[in-house]
Design an enzyme around this catalytic site. Structure first.
Site, PDB file in Angstrom:
ATOM      1  N   THR A  19     -25.890  83.276   1.620  1.00  0.00           N
ATOM      2  CA  THR A  19     -26.647  83.841   0.555  1.00  0.00           C
ATOM      3  C   THR A  19     -26.180  85.043  -0.163  1.00  0.00           C
ATOM      4  O   THR A  19     -26.376  85.223  -1.335  1.00  0.00           O
ATOM      5  CB  THR A  19     -28.112  84.181   1.427  1.00  0.00           C
ATOM      6  OG1 THR A  19     -28.669  83.088   1.747  1.00  0.00           O
ATOM      7  CG2 THR A  19     -29.029  84.931   0.127  1.00  0.00           C
ATOM      8  N   THR A  36     -26.677  83.581   7.022  1.00  0.00           N
ATOM      9  CA  THR A  36     -27.825  83.903   8.209  1.00  0.00           C
ATOM     10  C   THR A  36     -27.950  82.900   9.204  1.00  0.00           C
ATOM     11  O   THR A  36     -28.197  83.278  10.319  1.00  0.00           O
ATOM     12  CB  THR A  36     -28.888  84.855   7.627  1.00  0.00           C
ATOM     13  OG1 THR A  36     -29.723  83.930   7.053  1.00  0.00           O
ATOM     14  CG2 THR A  36     -28.454  86.015   6.717  1.00  0.00           C
TER      15      THR A  36
END
Length: 343
Positions: free
Chosen positions: A29, A107
């Site tokens: 991300t 993540t």
């Protein structure tokens, strides 16, 4: 792959003195941009990174170099084969004299990769920090630059050797943390696990970072009411070589199901290594407290102590990948190699 140099402009001039940092960008991300199919990892993050750092001229950082580790990926696509590539890149950076490595990572599987690097890089005497972001750069309330800057500052200040996770101002042990939130701040936490009773052991040469490793087929099987022998047998039939058994409480399972226990015994006799961890967020496995746990040990299950699922999976993957015997793997699983068995 790309390997581009960058320096942080501080106080009107560029820093070129030691220490030197390597930034390895894997995707995630923190580097995503919008596409017709949705957010996707994009090349060129070093340009955005350099632009951000140029806005902070009052705080100088050491020389840093940037490398894209291709293919860039959403971390949901992470594989043990990629871990081999990443660990090789970190070792190459160490050989080139870099004093610290920052890994930019998605993540979703960051805790798995941090645990994997903890065992792939045993004995490496430089700090390795993994970070990423919950929101991409350019959106409101993004944490991308906060985490990037904090991780770089931590490395510049002299982080301890070993593998760490940096997120939202916290430096976490790479082999003890898990992702506990899917949104918001502080998604990672070091789970409260029982302290290892064996103490940290000296590392033999066979386990050190530069030993050649292969990818091993490892799986996780959580226990649940109704689990049966056929679930274990399916793992064996699939060719799994190592199994992380997520047990209840302090390491219990269905001790009155003889067929289930026989399936574990049969898997062990066929060479599988089976390690038990707890499904609980706190505590750990002690197989000899209850009969339901001790019966697991009698069929060949090894205690994972206070290891998390991520640590047990990664440790088993590395030990199998080193080509060690079943007996040796069982022994090293019960030893504390880098603080993974609890604190």
């Amino acid at each position: 792959m790309e390997n581009r140099a960058g320096t942080y402009p501080g106080k009107g001039k560029e820093m070129t003195t030691s220490p030197r940092l390597m930034v390895l960008y894997t995707g995630g991300t923190i580097g995503m941009q919008a596409t017709e199919q949705g957010l996707s990892p994009a090349s060129g993050f070093d340009v955005r990174m350099r632009h951000f750092l140029s806005q902070k001229p009052g705080r100088a950082l050491p020389e840093w170099h940037f490398r894209e580790l291709l293919p860039l990926m959403d971390s949901a696509n992470m594989t043990p084969a990629y871990w081999l590539k990443l660990s090789a890149a970190i070792l190459e950076a160490a050989d080139q004299g870099y004093t610290g490595v920052l890994v930019l990572h998605g993540t979703d599987t960051l805790a798995y990769t941090a645990a994997a690097m903890s065992f792939h890089l045993l004995g490496l005497n430089i700090p390795v920090i993994l970070t990423g972001s919950m929101l991409p750069p350019g959106v409101a309330d993004t944490d991308a630059w906060e985490n990037l800057d904090g991780a770089l500052q931590t490395l510049a200040a002299g982080a301890p050797a070993g593998v760490h996770v940096y997120f939202h101002g916290e430096l976490l042990h790479g082999a003890r943390c898990s992702k506990i939130r899917s949104a918001g701040r502080h998604p990672f936490q070091c789970l409260t696990r029982q302290r290892s009773t064996t103490g940290r052991v000296s590392l033999p040469a066979t386990l050190l970072a530069r030993q050649s490793k292969a990818v091993a087929d490892v799986a996780v099987l959580p226990l649940f009411p109704g689990i049966s022998a056929r679930h274990v047998q399916a793992m064996v039939a699939a060719g799994v070589r190592g199994l992380v058994l997520e047990c209840y409480g302090s390491g219990t399972g269905p001790s009155d199901d003889e067929a289930f226990l026989a399936s574990l015994r049969g898997a062990h006799s066929q060479g599988l290594v089976i390690v038990a961890v707890t499904q609980c967020h706190e505590g750990g496995v002690e197989l000899d407290i209850y009969e339901a746990g001790s019966r697991l040990r009698t069929v060949g299950v090894v205690s994972g102590g206070g290891m998390t699922r991520e640590a047990a999976l990664a440790k088993l993957q590395v030990l199998l990948g080193l080509g060690l015997s079943q007996m040796d793997i069982a022994y090293w699983l019960e030893q504390d190699l880098c603080g993974e068995r609890g604190h």
